[in-house]
Write a protein that holds these residues in place. Structure first.
Motif, short mmCIF file in Angstrom:
data_model
loop_
_atom_site.label_atom_id
_atom_site.label_comp_id
_atom_site.label_asym_id
_atom_site.label_seq_id
_atom_site.Cartn_x
_atom_site.Cartn_y
_atom_site.Cartn_z
N GLY A 32 0.87 -1.32 -0.02
CA GLY A 32 0.12 -0.06 -0.23
C GLY A 32 0.83 1.17 -0.03
O GLY A 32 0.63 2.12 -0.76
N ASP A 35 2.66 1.64 -3.45
CA ASP A 35 1.32 2.01 -4.50
C ASP A 35 1.26 3.71 -4.28
O ASP A 35 1.22 4.49 -5.32
CB ASP A 35 0.11 1.23 -4.42
CG ASP A 35 0.30 -0.35 -4.50
OD1 ASP A 35 1.39 -0.54 -5.57
OD2 ASP A 35 -0.78 -1.04 -4.36
N LYS A 36 0.89 4.09 -2.86
CA LYS A 36 0.89 5.21 -2.81
C LYS A 36 2.17 6.22 -3.17
O LYS A 36 1.95 7.49 -3.95
CB LYS A 36 0.66 5.74 -1.44
CG LYS A 36 -0.73 5.14 -0.93
CD LYS A 36 -0.95 5.40 0.72
CE LYS A 36 -2.41 4.84 0.84
NZ LYS A 36 -2.71 4.92 2.68
N ASP A 37 3.28 5.63 -3.02
CA ASP A 37 4.44 6.63 -3.68
C ASP A 37 4.56 6.50 -4.98
O ASP A 37 4.83 7.85 -5.71
CB ASP A 37 5.77 5.83 -3.11
CG ASP A 37 6.93 6.69 -3.49
OD1 ASP A 37 6.91 7.95 -3.06
OD2 ASP A 37 7.71 6.15 -4.06
N ALA A 66 1.78 6.35 -7.02
CA ALA A 66 0.82 7.38 -7.37
C ALA A 66 1.34 8.89 -7.33
O ALA A 66 0.96 9.61 -8.27
CB ALA A 66 -0.39 6.96 -6.56
N LEU A 67 1.98 9.01 -6.19
CA LEU A 67 2.68 10.49 -6.02
C LEU A 67 3.52 10.82 -6.89
O LEU A 67 3.55 12.06 -7.43
CB LEU A 67 3.17 10.67 -4.40
CG LEU A 67 3.82 12.03 -4.26
CD1 LEU A 67 2.80 12.80 -4.30
CD2 LEU A 67 4.71 11.80 -2.85
#
Length: 165
Positions: free
Chosen positions: A152, A155-157, A159-160
């Motif tokens: 998670g 994935d957030k990194d 997306a950023l």
């Protein structure tokens, strides 16, 4: 050997919104949960009786949530050798600092593991980790959960990095 249960004890039913994440987390891991309301001050005999019989009744850990003076976790821990995890509950008086200090400042011989103010999810995870010492399938579930949390963050990194800001 049957799965050990976790007791989820609240000082008041008004603590239910705070402890509900613990119930959900434990159930998601397949751990049976039994919830009760006991007061360290108003029903001390009932709280003590529950703690004294908890091991014999199939419990492997106790989570206790209380605000303000927050003596519940300590009162339970004084009556059992099971691990007790305290959740200090935020109140309107001192934003939970009073509960945090009451829960964490236990005398020698009466340990209470203490999580963050309103930290029910971590209390559940700590209880699960304690139970997993003798439960390999549960340990594997916890390992998968940690891998999911790791993914998670990755994935957030990603997306950023793909966004312009």
């Amino acid at each position: 050997m049957p799965q050990k249960k976790v007791a989820l004890i609240m000082g008041s039913d008004s603590d239910l919104p705070v402890v509900s994440p613990a119930k959900k987390r434990l159930e998601s891991l397949g751990i049976p949960v039994e919830a009760h309301v006991f007061s360290a001050h108003r029903t001390p005999e009932a709280a003590a009786a529950f703690a004294k019989s908890a091991r014999a009744n199939g419990f492997g850990a106790i989570i206790a949530a209380a605000g303000k003076a927050a003596h519940l976790a300590g009162a339970l821990a004084a009556q059992t050798t099971l691990p007790v995890i305290g959740i200090p509950v935020k109140s309107s008086t001192l934003d939970g600092l009073d509960a945090l200090l009451s829960t964490v400042q236990m005398p020698t011989g009466v340990p209470v593991a203490t999580v963050a103010i309103d930290g029910a999810d971590n209390a559940a995870l700590l209880a699960a980790q304690i139970l997993s010492v003798n439960d390999e399938p549960l340990a594997e579930k916890l390992q998968r959960l940690k891998e999911e949390m790791k993914q998670g963050v990755i994935d957030k990194d990603e997306a950023l990095q793909s966004r312009k800001w």
